[in-house]
Design a protein around this motif. Structure first.
Motif, short mmCIF file in Angstrom:
data_model
loop_
_atom_site.label_atom_id
_atom_site.label_comp_id
_atom_site.label_asym_id
_atom_site.label_seq_id
_atom_site.Cartn_x
_atom_site.Cartn_y
_atom_site.Cartn_z
N ASP A 11 34.60 95.74 67.24
CA ASP A 11 33.88 96.25 68.41
C ASP A 11 34.01 95.21 69.52
O ASP A 11 33.26 94.25 69.57
N TYR A 17 36.32 99.65 71.41
CA TYR A 17 35.00 100.28 71.30
C TYR A 17 35.11 101.76 71.70
O TYR A 17 34.59 102.64 71.01
N THR A 18 35.79 102.02 72.79
CA THR A 18 35.99 103.40 73.25
C THR A 18 36.78 104.20 72.23
O THR A 18 36.42 105.33 71.90
N ASN A 21 34.61 104.99 69.17
CA ASN A 21 33.65 106.05 69.46
C ASN A 21 34.32 107.41 69.48
O ASN A 21 33.80 108.38 68.94
N GLN A 24 35.26 108.32 65.86
CA GLN A 24 34.07 108.59 65.08
C GLN A 24 33.47 109.95 65.46
O GLN A 24 33.11 110.74 64.58
N ASP A 25 33.37 110.23 66.74
CA ASP A 25 32.82 111.51 67.18
C ASP A 25 33.69 112.67 66.70
O ASP A 25 33.17 113.68 66.21
N ARG A 36 31.60 102.73 60.19
CA ARG A 36 32.37 101.68 60.84
C ARG A 36 32.35 100.42 59.98
O ARG A 36 31.31 100.07 59.42
N SER A 115 41.92 108.92 75.72
CA SER A 115 40.52 108.54 75.72
C SER A 115 39.71 109.58 76.49
O SER A 115 40.25 110.52 77.04
#
Length: 123
Positions: A11, A17-18, A21, A24-25, A36, A115
């Protein structure tokens, strides 16, 4: 089918980090259980799929039935090279990475990874 997925990275508060996320989403919305894991961890929960995002730790391979590597060429370390053929699937975010892995004799999948941000910074 529902999978247990370990998303392995760092992270860094910006790009990784982006990406974490976003993945993961996407995986969670599909009904999977996502955890994570720091790429420097000594161990992790057993899982169906471990996704190594940019960073790699061969110790964590044994905890997963399948592994996916999504590596950025600018951070790729030559010491990881011997492990690449043991990774179940290699995914690339760019054509350059796809071409480099091909020249190494490795089969990869070009994802066209995007992204949530704008595709062009001047939109």
């Amino acid at each position: 089918m529902i999978y247990t997925v370990n998303l392995i990275s760092k992270d860094n508060g910006v790009g990784l980090y982006t990406d974490m996320n976003l993945l993961q989403d996407l995986l969670t919305e599909a009904g999977n259980s996502v955890e994570r894991v720091s790429w420097q961890a000594k161990t992790m929960r057993k899982c169906d799929i471990a996704i190594f995002l940019e960073l790699f730790n061969p110790r964590l391979m044994r905890c997963a039935r399948r592994t996916v590597g999504i590596f950025n060429l600018e951070w790729f370390t030559p010491s990881w090279r011997p492990y690449l053929s043991r990774i179940t699937q290699l995914w690339t975010k760019s054509q350059d990475a796809y071409d480099v892995l091909g020249r190494l004799g490795l089969r990869s999948h070009l994802t066209g990874f995007l992204s949530r941000g704008p595709l062009w910074p001047f939109d």
